[in-house]
Design an enzyme around this catalytic site. Structure first.
Site, PDB file in Angstrom:
ATOM      1  N   TYR A 296     -37.759  -4.588 -11.005  1.00 40.02           N
ATOM      2  CA  TYR A 296     -39.156  -4.467 -10.724  1.00 40.02           C
ATOM      3  C   TYR A 296     -39.164  -3.423  -9.602  1.00 40.02           C
ATOM      4  O   TYR A 296     -40.650  -3.097  -9.266  1.00 40.02           O
ATOM      5  CB  TYR A 296     -39.804  -5.804 -10.226  1.00 40.02           C
ATOM      6  CG  TYR A 296     -39.593  -6.834 -11.393  1.00 40.02           C
ATOM      7  CD1 TYR A 296     -40.156  -6.778 -12.586  1.00 40.02           C
ATOM      8  CD2 TYR A 296     -38.624  -7.796 -11.295  1.00 40.02           C
ATOM      9  CE1 TYR A 296     -40.231  -7.456 -13.678  1.00 40.02           C
ATOM     10  CE2 TYR A 296     -38.348  -8.645 -12.380  1.00 40.02           C
ATOM     11  CZ  TYR A 296     -39.112  -8.707 -13.703  1.00 40.02           C
ATOM     12  OH  TYR A 296     -39.090  -9.419 -14.618  1.00 40.02           O
TER      13      TYR A 296
ATOM     14  N   HIS B  87     -46.609  -3.499 -17.569  1.00 41.91           N
ATOM     15  CA  HIS B  87     -45.448  -4.068 -17.048  1.00 41.91           C
ATOM     16  C   HIS B  87     -44.601  -2.989 -16.118  1.00 41.91           C
ATOM     17  O   HIS B  87     -44.743  -1.556 -16.675  1.00 41.91           O
ATOM     18  CB  HIS B  87     -44.460  -4.320 -18.301  1.00 41.91           C
ATOM     19  CG  HIS B  87     -45.151  -5.251 -19.338  1.00 41.91           C
ATOM     20  ND1 HIS B  87     -45.329  -6.666 -19.062  1.00 41.91           N
ATOM     21  CD2 HIS B  87     -45.821  -4.992 -20.299  1.00 41.91           C
ATOM     22  CE1 HIS B  87     -45.963  -7.436 -20.009  1.00 41.91           C
ATOM     23  NE2 HIS B  87     -46.357  -6.606 -20.810  1.00 41.91           N
TER      24      HIS B  87
END
Length: 147
Positions: A25, A103
């Site tokens: 991430y 995302h």
């Protein structure tokens, strides 16, 4: 009407950005993403309202609010709820505000359970795999909706 307002909604565990699996991430925190997005929004003549919740019901309520307020768009990173929530799917269908699914990672390059999104079928578009830049790309797309 909130014709220049974009709600940026973030789901479960996104409050842990920067420390949660940074190899997937990235190292940006949600706060640092929010600061950069505020700057980009100002440059585009938009306002953003960035929110995060670990609770599905809050996200649903905020989607309803976006519809009631007539927001320009919603940028939605539903986190893990992307792959499980029929309720979010239904909430998006129930409003006329375009939703852009975002995302940080590319779910299609990850575990097979992440390959299906209940959001994608009712979203205006999907942006994934560009880390924090995914939010900026979504905001640019939202700005184009004014035209």
């Amino acid at each position: 009407m909130a014709a220049n307002l974009v709600l940026v909604l973030n789901g479960p565990n996104l409050n842990l950005l920067g420390s949660r699996e940074p190899h997937i991430y990235g190292h940006d925190t949600l706060d640092s993403i929010a600061e950069a997005l505020e700057d980009r929004a100002r440059a585009l003549g938009l306002e953003i309202d960035l929110r995060q919740s670990n609770h599905e019901g809050h996200l649903i309520d905020w989607l309803h609010e976006a519809g009631a307020r007539g927001c320009l768009a919603v940028i939605l990173n539903a986190g893990g709820l992307t792959h499980t929530s029929v309720a979010l799917h239904d909430a998006i269908k129930a409003i006329s505000v375009p939703v852009i699914e975002v995302h940080l990672s590319n779910p299609h390059a990850r575990e097979s359970f992440r390959h299906h999104s209940f959001i994608s079928a009712v979203a205006r578009g999907v942006i994934c795999g560009f880390g924090a830049q995914s939010y900026h790309l979504a905001l640019d797309a939202a700005a184009q909706l004014r035209q």
